[in-house]
Write an enzyme that holds these catalytic residues in place. Structure first.
Site, mmCIF file in Angstrom:
data_model
loop_
_atom_site.group_PDB
_atom_site.id
_atom_site.type_symbol
_atom_site.label_atom_id
_atom_site.label_comp_id
_atom_site.label_asym_id
_atom_site.label_seq_id
_atom_site.Cartn_x
_atom_site.Cartn_y
_atom_site.Cartn_z
ATOM 1 N N TYR A 142 0.816 -1.214 0.000
ATOM 2 C CA TYR A 142 0.000 0.000 0.000
ATOM 3 C C TYR A 142 0.852 1.268 0.000
ATOM 4 O O TYR A 142 0.361 2.357 -0.285
ATOM 5 C CB TYR A 142 -0.959 0.029 1.203
ATOM 6 C CG TYR A 142 -2.055 -1.017 1.151
ATOM 7 C CD1 TYR A 142 -2.162 -1.898 0.081
ATOM 8 C CD2 TYR A 142 -2.976 -1.140 2.176
ATOM 9 C CE1 TYR A 142 -3.148 -2.865 0.039
ATOM 10 C CE2 TYR A 142 -3.975 -2.103 2.142
ATOM 11 C CZ TYR A 142 -4.045 -2.972 1.065
ATOM 12 O OH TYR A 142 -5.025 -3.934 1.024
ATOM 13 N N LYS A 191 3.034 -15.688 2.011
ATOM 14 C CA LYS A 191 2.921 -16.428 0.742
ATOM 15 C C LYS A 191 4.345 -16.803 0.356
ATOM 16 O O LYS A 191 4.848 -16.462 -0.724
ATOM 17 C CB LYS A 191 2.224 -15.518 -0.298
ATOM 18 C CG LYS A 191 1.860 -16.184 -1.611
ATOM 19 C CD LYS A 191 0.741 -17.217 -1.494
ATOM 20 C CE LYS A 191 0.533 -17.894 -2.854
ATOM 21 N NZ LYS A 191 -0.319 -19.097 -2.747
ATOM 22 N N ASP A 223 -3.612 -18.102 1.271
ATOM 23 C CA ASP A 223 -4.789 -18.716 0.630
ATOM 24 C C ASP A 223 -5.395 -19.779 1.547
ATOM 25 O O ASP A 223 -6.618 -19.891 1.682
ATOM 26 C CB ASP A 223 -4.459 -19.284 -0.763
ATOM 27 C CG ASP A 223 -3.044 -19.839 -0.870
ATOM 28 O OD1 ASP A 223 -2.316 -19.808 0.141
ATOM 29 O OD2 ASP A 223 -2.667 -20.308 -1.956
ATOM 30 N N ASP A 247 -5.412 -6.776 5.822
ATOM 31 C CA ASP A 247 -6.601 -6.019 5.424
ATOM 32 C C ASP A 247 -7.708 -6.984 5.000
ATOM 33 O O ASP A 247 -8.852 -6.927 5.476
ATOM 34 C CB ASP A 247 -6.204 -5.114 4.241
ATOM 35 C CG ASP A 247 -7.281 -4.098 3.896
ATOM 36 O OD1 ASP A 247 -8.273 -4.011 4.639
ATOM 37 O OD2 ASP A 247 -7.129 -3.403 2.877
ATOM 38 N N ASP A 251 -11.130 -8.455 7.478
ATOM 39 C CA ASP A 251 -12.524 -8.273 7.058
ATOM 40 C C ASP A 251 -13.260 -9.609 7.074
ATOM 41 O O ASP A 251 -14.421 -9.697 7.472
ATOM 42 C CB ASP A 251 -12.598 -7.676 5.642
ATOM 43 C CG ASP A 251 -12.668 -6.156 5.681
ATOM 44 O OD1 ASP A 251 -12.264 -5.577 6.719
ATOM 45 O OD2 ASP A 251 -13.114 -5.542 4.695
#
Ligand code: NAD
Length: 355
Positions: A142, A191, A223, A247, A251
């Protein structure tokens, strides 16, 4: 004791939910003998309307000199067509960066009284959900270099996901410290089977883990983590993730606990100053109708009391009051039920349940 709190009410339902949280803090003050001083500052759409900037310098200065910051929510359709640096969300990213708040904490807790609000099958939530997501907030993709250029397939766009050792180390420490006070288990998300950046993340996390022999650490590919959260949420205690993975997964963790209207968050840096806010946005669809759920903001001030002011009994008193009103069947409209109560009625009920 006196505590100075900068208050950013913001836009949409922000002012409505913040008013209820202040009500609750004032009750805590009178029961436990503390004095909370509130200083209103502008941020978001309202700040843009009044000053031409979504984050006036004065707001940054007052927040920096306060003991903590309470934020409602910012944004709304009125400001959606503004250029990026004038949008309310620019204020949000700006204040986090200005206060160097690199650790975002989102506890995802399923209240027993709200089990039916979870989208997961009863057998998966019968033992409750209590996940503490620690997300890195000021680095990674980001904030990395980005741009556009011409490539083999024509115009292409790129974003860079870069983390430094110290950046990973400091967020990992936050997770391990939190785990020590909980069930002593950290699941670190990455990852590493594909990304070099994740391989460094994993190396540093395991290095930090050596200082916390009492805490178990395991790695999980992002994942798989997305699947495990809905398959077996009870396996998680502290979840440590970089900015983007955190992030997305926070959620998902929020959603499995029921309504977005009940989940708090904090953003912290090295000192005790923190920014405490509900995870939801400004909900323009219900703004001004006195029907928002104030519980997420009220639980955010409980986090403030515990994490910034070390007032554990006071924080617990708020959490217990929230549980009491939910156990008594009080529900705002988002939680379902036949006779929903208003935002201010929910605030009153929680305030009155603090004894
Ligand atoms: P949102 O969280 O505002 O709303 C999503 C849905 O959840 C809506 O139906 C809303 O009515 C409901 N909802 C949210 N909070 C609720 C509450 N406390 N009680 C009852 N219902 C609630 O997300 P959105 O609609 O995607 O975004 C609206 C605006 O908020 C946008 O401008 C967005 O940029 C902004 N936003 C701000 C923040 C923040 O200030 N931290 C976070 C997310 C979104």
């Amino acid at each position: 004791m006196n505590y100075n709190i900068a208050v950013i009410r913001g836009d949409g339902i922000g002012p409505e939910v913040v008013a209820e949280a202040i009500k609750v803090l004032q009750k805590i003050g009178s029961v436990y003998g503390h004095n909370f001083t509130f200083t209103d500052v502008l941020m978001g759409g309202i700040a843009y309307d009044q000053t031409g900037s979504p984050l006036p310098q004065e707001t940054i200065e007052i927040c920096k000199s306060s003991d903590s910051v309470l934020l409602g929510a910012v944004g709304g359709p009125k400001w959606d067509s503004l250029p990026g640096d004038k949008r309310p969300e620019a204020g949000l990213l700006g204040i986090r960066k200005a206060l160097n708040l690199y650790a975002n904490i989102r506890p995802a807790v399923l209240f027993p009284a709200l089990k039916e609000a979870s989208p997961l099958k009863e057998e998966l939530v019968k033992n409750g959900i209590n996940i503490y997501v620690v997300r890195e907030l000021t680095g990674g993709i980001y904030f990395g270099e980005r741009g556009r250029r011409t490539g083999t397939f024509g115009e292409e766009a790129y974003d860079t996901d870069c983390y430094g050792v110290e950046e990973i180390r400091r967020i990992a420490k936050v997770a391990f410290e939190a785990a020590r006070k909980r069930n002593k288990k950290v699941t670190s998300i990455d990852k590493a089977n594909v990304l070099e950046n994740s391989r460094l993340w994993r190396e540093v996390v395991h290095e930090v883990a050596k200082d916390y022999p009492d805490v178990t650490v395991s790695d999980m590919l992002v994942d798989n983590a997305a699947m495990q959260l809905v398959k077996n949420p009870a396996q998680f205690d502290v979840v440590l993730a970089n900015n983007m993975f955190g992030d997305i997964l926070s959620d998902e963790a929020a959603q499995i606990t029921g309504s977005i209207g009940i989940l708090p968050s904090s953003s912290r840096g090295d000192g005790t100053l923190g920014l405490y806010e509900p995870i939801h946005g400004s909900a323009p669809d219900i703004a001004g109708k006195n029907m928002a759920n104030p519980i997420a903001t009220i639980l955010s001030v409980a986090m403030m009391l515990r994490d910034s002011f070390s007032l554990e009994a006071e924080a617990k008193a708020i959490e217990t009051a929230v549980e009491t009103v939910l156990n008594n069947g009080l529900r705002t409209a988002d939680l379902g039920g036949e006779n929903p109560i208003s935002c201010s009625q929910m605030g009153d009920a929680i305030r009155d349940a603090i004894l």
